[in-house]
Motif scaffolding. Structure first.
Motif, PDB file in Angstrom:
ATOM      1  N   VAL A  47       0.866  -1.170   0.000  1.00  0.00           N
ATOM      2  CA  VAL A  47       0.000   0.000   0.000  1.00  0.00           C
ATOM      3  C   VAL A  47       0.904   1.222   0.000  1.00  0.00           C
ATOM      4  CG1 VAL A  47      -1.786   1.265   1.230  1.00  0.00           C
ATOM      5  CG2 VAL A  47      -1.786  -1.230   1.238  1.00  0.00           C
ATOM      6  N   ARG A  48       0.999   1.897  -1.163  1.00  0.00           N
ATOM      7  CA  ARG A  48       1.940   3.000  -1.302  1.00  0.00           C
ATOM      8  C   ARG A  48       1.418   3.983  -2.344  1.00  0.00           C
ATOM      9  NH1 ARG A  48       7.218   0.222  -2.453  1.00  0.00           N
ATOM     10  NH2 ARG A  48       7.945   2.248  -3.153  1.00  0.00           N
ATOM     11  N   ILE A  49       1.881   5.223  -2.251  1.00  0.00           N
ATOM     12  CA  ILE A  49       1.360   6.269  -3.140  1.00  0.00           C
ATOM     13  C   ILE A  49       2.422   6.806  -4.091  1.00  0.00           C
ATOM     14  CG2 ILE A  49      -0.395   7.008  -1.492  1.00  0.00           C
ATOM     15  CD1 ILE A  49       1.390   9.353  -0.748  1.00  0.00           C
ATOM     16  N   ALA A 181      18.008  -0.708 -17.335  1.00  0.00           N
ATOM     17  CA  ALA A 181      17.408  -1.346 -16.158  1.00  0.00           C
ATOM     18  C   ALA A 181      17.422  -0.343 -15.016  1.00  0.00           C
ATOM     19  CB  ALA A 181      18.179  -2.607 -15.766  1.00  0.00           C
ATOM     20  N   ARG A 182      16.414  -0.436 -14.165  1.00  0.00           N
ATOM     21  CA  ARG A 182      16.313   0.476 -13.022  1.00  0.00           C
ATOM     22  C   ARG A 182      16.087  -0.363 -11.762  1.00  0.00           C
ATOM     23  NH1 ARG A 182      12.718   3.904 -14.891  1.00  0.00           N
ATOM     24  NH2 ARG A 182      14.206   5.557 -15.424  1.00  0.00           N
ATOM     25  N   PHE A 183      16.735   0.037 -10.672  1.00  0.00           N
ATOM     26  CA  PHE A 183      16.645  -0.684  -9.396  1.00  0.00           C
ATOM     27  C   PHE A 183      16.042   0.236  -8.344  1.00  0.00           C
ATOM     28  CE2 PHE A 183      20.114  -2.299 -11.898  1.00  0.00           C
ATOM     29  CZ  PHE A 183      19.971  -3.676 -11.812  1.00  0.00           C
ATOM     30  N   TRP A 184      15.119  -0.305  -7.542  1.00  0.00           N
ATOM     31  CA  TRP A 184      14.482   0.432  -6.447  1.00  0.00           C
ATOM     32  C   TRP A 184      14.950  -0.201  -5.142  1.00  0.00           C
ATOM     33  CZ3 TRP A 184       8.701   1.874  -7.592  1.00  0.00           C
ATOM     34  CH2 TRP A 184       8.606   2.409  -8.876  1.00  0.00           C
ATOM     35  N   ALA A 185      15.717   0.554  -4.352  1.00  0.00           N
ATOM     36  CA  ALA A 185      16.196   0.043  -3.074  1.00  0.00           C
ATOM     37  C   ALA A 185      15.063   0.038  -2.047  1.00  0.00           C
ATOM     38  CB  ALA A 185      17.354   0.899  -2.565  1.00  0.00           C
ATOM     39  N   ALA A 186      15.134  -0.870  -1.090  1.00  0.00           N
ATOM     40  CA  ALA A 186      14.108  -0.974  -0.049  1.00  0.00           C
ATOM     41  C   ALA A 186      14.412   0.041   1.049  1.00  0.00           C
ATOM     42  CB  ALA A 186      14.069  -2.391   0.507  1.00  0.00           C
ATOM     43  N   LEU A 194       5.112   5.218   1.621  1.00  0.00           N
ATOM     44  CA  LEU A 194       6.116   5.224   0.568  1.00  0.00           C
ATOM     45  C   LEU A 194       6.870   3.898   0.504  1.00  0.00           C
ATOM     46  CD1 LEU A 194       7.649   8.803   0.934  1.00  0.00           C
ATOM     47  CD2 LEU A 194       5.766   8.053  -0.500  1.00  0.00           C
ATOM     48  N   ALA A 195       6.377   2.873   1.166  1.00  0.00           N
ATOM     49  CA  ALA A 195       6.990   1.556   1.123  1.00  0.00           C
ATOM     50  C   ALA A 195       5.973   0.528   1.569  1.00  0.00           C
ATOM     51  CB  ALA A 195       8.236   1.499   2.010  1.00  0.00           C
ATOM     52  N   GLY A 196       6.194  -0.734   1.178  1.00  0.00           N
ATOM     53  CA  GLY A 196       5.323  -1.812   1.596  1.00  0.00           C
ATOM     54  C   GLY A 196       5.904  -2.581   2.762  1.00  0.00           C
ATOM     55  N   ASP A 197       5.186  -3.593   3.191  1.00  0.00           N
ATOM     56  CA  ASP A 197       5.634  -4.409   4.314  1.00  0.00           C
ATOM     57  C   ASP A 197       6.783  -5.335   3.916  1.00  0.00           C
ATOM     58  OD1 ASP A 197       3.761  -3.211   5.817  1.00  0.00           O
ATOM     59  OD2 ASP A 197       2.345  -4.876   5.842  1.00  0.00           O
ATOM     60  N   ASP A 198       6.778  -5.789   2.686  1.00  0.00           N
ATOM     61  CA  ASP A 198       7.827  -6.702   2.218  1.00  0.00           C
ATOM     62  C   ASP A 198       8.980  -5.870   1.695  1.00  0.00           C
ATOM     63  OD1 ASP A 198       6.445  -9.071   2.789  1.00  0.00           O
ATOM     64  OD2 ASP A 198       5.249  -8.823   0.977  1.00  0.00           O
ATOM     65  N   ARG A 199      10.095  -5.891   2.428  1.00  0.00           N
ATOM     66  CA  ARG A 199      11.230  -5.024   2.085  1.00  0.00           C
ATOM     67  C   ARG A 199      12.180  -5.767   1.155  1.00  0.00           C
ATOM     68  NH1 ARG A 199      10.595  -0.440   5.136  1.00  0.00           N
ATOM     69  NH2 ARG A 199      12.079   0.275   3.584  1.00  0.00           N
ATOM     70  N   PHE A 200      12.013  -5.594  -0.131  1.00  0.00           N
ATOM     71  CA  PHE A 200      12.900  -6.236  -1.086  1.00  0.00           C
ATOM     72  C   PHE A 200      13.271  -5.229  -2.175  1.00  0.00           C
ATOM     73  CE2 PHE A 200       8.498  -7.664  -1.873  1.00  0.00           C
ATOM     74  CZ  PHE A 200       8.226  -6.926  -3.020  1.00  0.00           C
ATOM     75  N   VAL A 201      14.402  -5.466  -2.806  1.00  0.00           N
ATOM     76  CA  VAL A 201      14.862  -4.604  -3.897  1.00  0.00           C
ATOM     77  C   VAL A 201      14.088  -4.948  -5.157  1.00  0.00           C
ATOM     78  CG1 VAL A 201      16.828  -3.977  -5.358  1.00  0.00           C
ATOM     79  CG2 VAL A 201      17.162  -4.369  -2.918  1.00  0.00           C
ATOM     80  N   ALA A 230       5.792 -13.925 -11.694  1.00  0.00           N
ATOM     81  CA  ALA A 230       5.775 -14.889 -10.587  1.00  0.00           C
ATOM     82  C   ALA A 230       4.817 -14.452  -9.494  1.00  0.00           C
ATOM     83  CB  ALA A 230       7.192 -15.048 -10.016  1.00  0.00           C
ATOM     84  N   GLY A 231       4.173 -13.325  -9.695  1.00  0.00           N
ATOM     85  CA  GLY A 231       3.197 -12.858  -8.722  1.00  0.00           C
ATOM     86  C   GLY A 231       3.789 -12.151  -7.534  1.00  0.00           C
ATOM     87  N   ARG A 232       5.011 -11.603  -7.666  1.00  0.00           N
ATOM     88  CA  ARG A 232       5.595 -10.928  -6.508  1.00  0.00           C
ATOM     89  C   ARG A 232       4.830  -9.649  -6.202  1.00  0.00           C
ATOM     90  NH1 ARG A 232      11.777  -8.886  -5.552  1.00  0.00           N
ATOM     91  NH2 ARG A 232      11.108  -7.158  -6.870  1.00  0.00           N
ATOM     92  N   ASP A 233       4.605  -9.412  -4.936  1.00  0.00           N
ATOM     93  CA  ASP A 233       3.770  -8.309  -4.475  1.00  0.00           C
ATOM     94  C   ASP A 233       4.342  -6.956  -4.891  1.00  0.00           C
ATOM     95  OD1 ASP A 233       1.452  -7.570  -2.779  1.00  0.00           O
ATOM     96  OD2 ASP A 233       3.005  -6.514  -1.659  1.00  0.00           O
ATOM     97  N   GLY A 234       3.539  -6.139  -5.550  1.00  0.00           N
ATOM     98  CA  GLY A 234       3.922  -4.776  -5.887  1.00  0.00           C
ATOM     99  C   GLY A 234       4.628  -4.623  -7.208  1.00  0.00           C
TER     100      GLY A 234
END
Length: 530
Positions: A47-49, A181-186, A194-201, A230-234
């Motif tokens: 849940v993020r905006i 390619a672009r990477f989003w750090a957790a 501004l972030a979800g519960d699952d903290r992954f890159v 693979a259905g990864r959240d977000g």
């Protein structure tokens, strides 16, 4: 946008989302745009905006990547500050134990985010960029919030740091293609949404195209997260495009549509071993922004706004963007090492006797009778009254070289036009005759191209040497043929000539470029005007 949370259900069995499911989800997602009640989806972890991803700084568009054209040398860099206002980007409908939905709540009703970004291009085909969003203000309903996200709207915070690498794979006048390619750090703040519960890159592949045809600018970017399938959240699959029309040399108006499909798990703990991979729901985000862009001397100002539709969190009812950017190119510094072979304190290129030490007042030559003071004694000076450098040929020893072609005037067949000694000191491709330069072969751009062939560049190089060495030629007029040629192609050819003259060290005050409709397209003529 609207978010509803069902009661926790038992752990679901994981299954991948295939291409057929994606296509069906897009259709269903577009159907959900028709009614607000259908926008209630079962989201939890992501849940993020801050779903907006601005393009690489220096791009001509607000949302699409739009790779910029290459350049010959130097390091290009760009900076951008973006202000992003959203109205109602996050809503919820809390369901009771029977599954009935309650009243919709605006978790975030008004939100203001800042986006800071920078990019650097160390070579003409590579761009490295970084960006970070900040939540400055947010407000909304404070009660009956999502159980797993018990945060109050209005809390400032920092979003995920984003970094990308883009390679310019294809570069022409009408089409540029980049792969990246672009990477989003957790690193985002959950309390500010501004972030979800699952903290992954996160990682997204970012291919993009852009181009310019006369007054029309276009660009499109595809953002593809590999683990979306693979259905990864977000994770998401997104496409952003832009189409601008130049209403003035520095002003462009256009539309920029954007669509994204997000994958959302039903619960945070669907998999103990791989958090975030779960039985996935899909949600659609769709926005169309009208945009205004002004570019003046490397500074860009952008204004964009439009409605948002769809059920994905972070999809506002209305979005407004204000961007300010700066782009420039630094030149590489060239260091020339000077030599002094005889160690007399006079550099070899200014030493009349570079192999024999001498005083500065005799131009580095030993002290003997020398009427013209060129460092060559009168007995050995073929031109004792005119200063000149030493030469192996006794007819040229100590004689001046007006055109600086290393062939003294007495043995130079063209003393006012530099040329190779093998050609008796005369240029072979650019002769100065009757107030104009005669080129052999003629200087002509190939059809549809804005770059001269090697022979034409060599002819202009000979002309530049004559211009630098001939004080009687104070200024020249460069005529470029425009008959049956497009304006964009003509401007590209003019820009190429200006850049070529700059590389050839031609003083910009000594020439003027004129577009001539009475000359064949791409033909270049040079006349002496002073």
């Amino acid at each position: 946008m609207p978010v509803s949370v069902p009661p926790r259900s038992p752990r679901a069995t994981r299954r991948p989302v295939d291409a057929v499911a994606v296509a069906i989800a897009v259709v269903i997602g577009m159907m959900t745009l028709q009614t607000s009640s259908a926008r209630a989806q079962g989201f939890d972890a992501e849940v993020r905006i801050d779903q907006l991803q601005l393009p690489t700084p220096g791009s001509r568009f607000t949302r699409s990547e739009g790779p910029v054209e290459g350049f010959d040398e130097g390091i290009a860099y760009a900076f951008r500050l973006g202000t992003d206002y959203m109205y109602r980007p996050l809503r919820s409908r809390i369901r009771d134990e029977t599954g009935e939905e309650g009243e919709a709540r605006d978790l975030v009703e008004h939100a203001l985010l800042l986006h800071l970004g920078m990019a650097i291009r160390p070579v003409d085909w590579l761009t490295v960029e970084a960006a970070i969003p900040f939540s400055v203000f947010a407000d909304g309903s404070d009660d009956r919030r999502i159980p797993s996200q018990p945060f109050r709207a209005g809390k400032p915070g920092v979003g995920d740091v984003r970094a990308g690498v883009h390679v310019l794979a294809y570069d022409t006048e009408v089409l540029d293609v980049s792969l990246g390619a672009r990477f989003w750090a957790a690193s985002g703040n959950q309390a500010a949404y501004l972030a979800g519960d699952d903290r992954f890159v996160r990682m997204e592949l970012v291919p993009a195209v852009a181009g310019e045809i006369e007054y029309f600018l276009y660009g499109c970017t595809l953002g593809l997260a590999p683990l979306f399938f693979a259905g990864r959240d977000g994770d998401r699959v997104a496409a952003s495009c832009g189409a601008h029309f130049k209403v003035a040399p520095t002003v462009a108006l256009g539309l920029e549509p954007h669509v994204a499909v997000f994958s959302f798990s039903r619960g945070r703990n669907n998999s103990e071993n791989t958090p975030g991979l779960a039985s996935a729901d899909l949600a659609v985000q769709f926005e169309t922004l009208g945009s205004l862009r002004v570019d003046v001397a490397g500074v860009s100002f952008g204004l964009a706004g439009g409605p948002g539709l769809g059920g994905a969190p972070g999809t506002p009812d209305v979005r407004a963007l204000l961007t300010l950017g700066f782009a420039d190119r630094g030149q590489r510094e060239v260091v020339v090492e000077e030599r002094d072979a005889d160690l007399d304190g006079i550099e070899d290129d200014r030493d009349a006797c570079p192999d024999v030490a001498g005083p500065r007042d005799r131009n580095g030559c030993p002290s003997r009778p020398d009427e013209d003071g060129d460092g060559i004694v009168d007995d050995d000076d073929a031109c004792p009254a005119e200063a000149g450098p030493p030469a192996d040929d006794p007819r040229a020893n100590g004689c001046p070289d007006r055109d600086n072609d290393h062939l003294a005037d007495p043995v130079d067949a063209c003393p006012d036009e530099p040329g190779a000694p093998a050609d008796d000191g005369c240029p072979q491709k650019a002769r100065l005759e009757a107030g104009a330069f005669v080129f052999d072969p003629p200087v002509q751009f190939p059809p549809g191209q804005a770059r001269l062939p090697d022979a034409a560049r060599q002819a202009l190089a000979e002309m530049s040497r004559t211009l630098r060495s001939s004080p009687q030629v104070a200024r020249i007029q460069v005529r470029v043929g425009t008959a049956l040629s497009t304006r964009r192609l003509t401007e590209a050819r003019v820009a190429y000539l200006v850049g070529l003259f700059d590389d050839l060290d031609v003083d910009g005050r000594r020439y003027v470029v004129e577009r001539r409709g009475d000359l064949r397209a791409g033909r270049v003529e040079v006349r002496v005007v002073e």
